[in-house]
Motif scaffolding. Sequence first.
Motif: not given
Length: 619
Positions: A29-33, A47-48, A53-54, A487-493
């Motif tokens: 969802l965050f990636l889509g936004i 800024i995106v 990240m936040l 983002v890469g960390v989140a996708l893998n985690k």
Amino acid sequence: MVVLHSDHNTCKKSCILSAIMTQIGLTLLFLGIAAILLLGNILRADIVALMLMLALGLSGILTPQEAFSGFGRQAVIIMLSAFILAEGLRRSGMTERLGTFIIKLFGAGERRLIFGVMAASAFLSLFMNNIAAASLLLPSLSGVARRMKISPSKLLMPLAFGTILGGMATLLTTTNIIVSGLLRDATGTAFTLTDFAPVGLPLTFAGIFFMVLWGRKLLPAQSPAQRHKEEEESDDLLNTYQLSERLVRAEVCASGILDGMTLENSGLREEYNLNVIAIQRGKSTLPIEAKTVLRGGDVLLIMARAEDSIPETLKDFLNVLPSGEWQQDYLSTPDMKLIEAAIAPRSPLASQTLSEIRFGHKFDVKVLAVWRRGRSIRTRLADLPLEFGDGLLIQGTEKSLRLLRTEPGLILLAESAPSTRMTVRGWLTTLIMAATLVLAVLFPEQIAEIMLSGAVMMVLIRTMSMDQAYRAIDWRSLFLVAGMLPVGVALNKTGASTMLADAILSSLGGAGHLVLLAGFVLITVALTQIINGAAAVTVIAPIAIAAAQQVGMEPRSIAMAVALASSMAFMSPLGHSVNVMVMGAGGYTFKDYARVGIPLTILLIVILLIVLPFVIPLG
């Protein structure tokens, strides 16, 4: 008790699975936004990235350490160091000498000059940022084009494409650095400084020869910067900036209300939107100053939109004349020049209006027109926010030209850049750069430490001050990368990368490794044309690496393919900042980039798919 224990384990697994799916859903969802914000150009990419990240940190998907890990990554240190090293090399004078030498070496005729331009820009981009390499060559290239009577529109797109092509052959490109960092996260090993050369160099040479042999025929023949005939220079500029249709000649009526009135008190601009750009009194052309007193018989050259043409109320004081031969006599005299300039990368002038920065007062000039995205803007310029890549048509004196040269936010066109004399410090700076690159090749595991040491050494020997080093860094790119790496960390985690990889693999129906490679290349190329390449690879690379690991494919091969595909930003000016930079000066439109970029991109994709498996076996 056994049944209860079994039910407890089932419930626990169900809760864990639900939590994982929730985290995957939130991540996507965050990636889509973020994608919507980037595609719609609603917010700046940096800024995106910080917002993304936040969001990943505040939602609990990433720990605070993971969310802010991008700022401590090796990739960010390498980027920061590369900006400083490139600035040091520029200040040494060596890059200017090399670039000018290569252009002069090959510059005899359009075809040879295009080859020289692309070879010089590609070579410089091996060591420095693409934008910096293009900025370095742009002024001297415009001067060479004028002397050799070749339209700059035939050279500026090859200049931009040359820097992009050269960046494919080195690690020191933003997208290559990012993918290298993501590969290290996934496999424990990263790319070295020279790993991209065996694949990138064939792509570079293929791109250069394409432009020399065929691509040059697809380039537009004329541009606002074109100056084929020395004696008709100002006429060409006025016509290409489309000023003719907005210009009116009017004579000040003797004993009328304007006779004896100063220009600032006439109200022509403030009340009637009429911009006086030249005053002819007899055989003399007067300077356009607020205190200039108008006299009966003065002939004014006025620029105005059709709806703002001279109103009936002024026709008692101004006598409209036929157009006449005003171009050469009025706007370009021994005391007055027509000057072209482009808004430079990271220019402090960008996003500000001419009135806010008091442009005319500061440089003692008048801006006649702005060329932006293939069209000329000619009226009400004072309140127009400037943008990176804008071309400005400026009227000023020799003194104005000297003042404009001191403004780092402007790149003056069609003049030879002042030569930089090599000093002892310059040679020492060049030696530090060479030593840094050699050590980075010999000790790839310490590349970040080595490059940062080289940057610090340049400050210590006073090639630049620390403040100048800070200004050399493209902080937007740095924050973009630092914000997107987590983002890469989140996708893998969360397992999102594995899930998306499964979906892609199932859609391909068990196709071979080469088909999988081609699929990710095409996705990356398409996405790079519309959003920042760094943002694109941060999302695509983890998925591609996960897919490769699942099918037993060499992760390095697919990671390199994604990195190189993200550099194929030729079909749209939005694909890379260097394309935007030359767009105004070259007078290019989106259609021009598509006409040249589409066949070039197809050629490079084919060569990439042929060469890469030989250099790094697919597995």
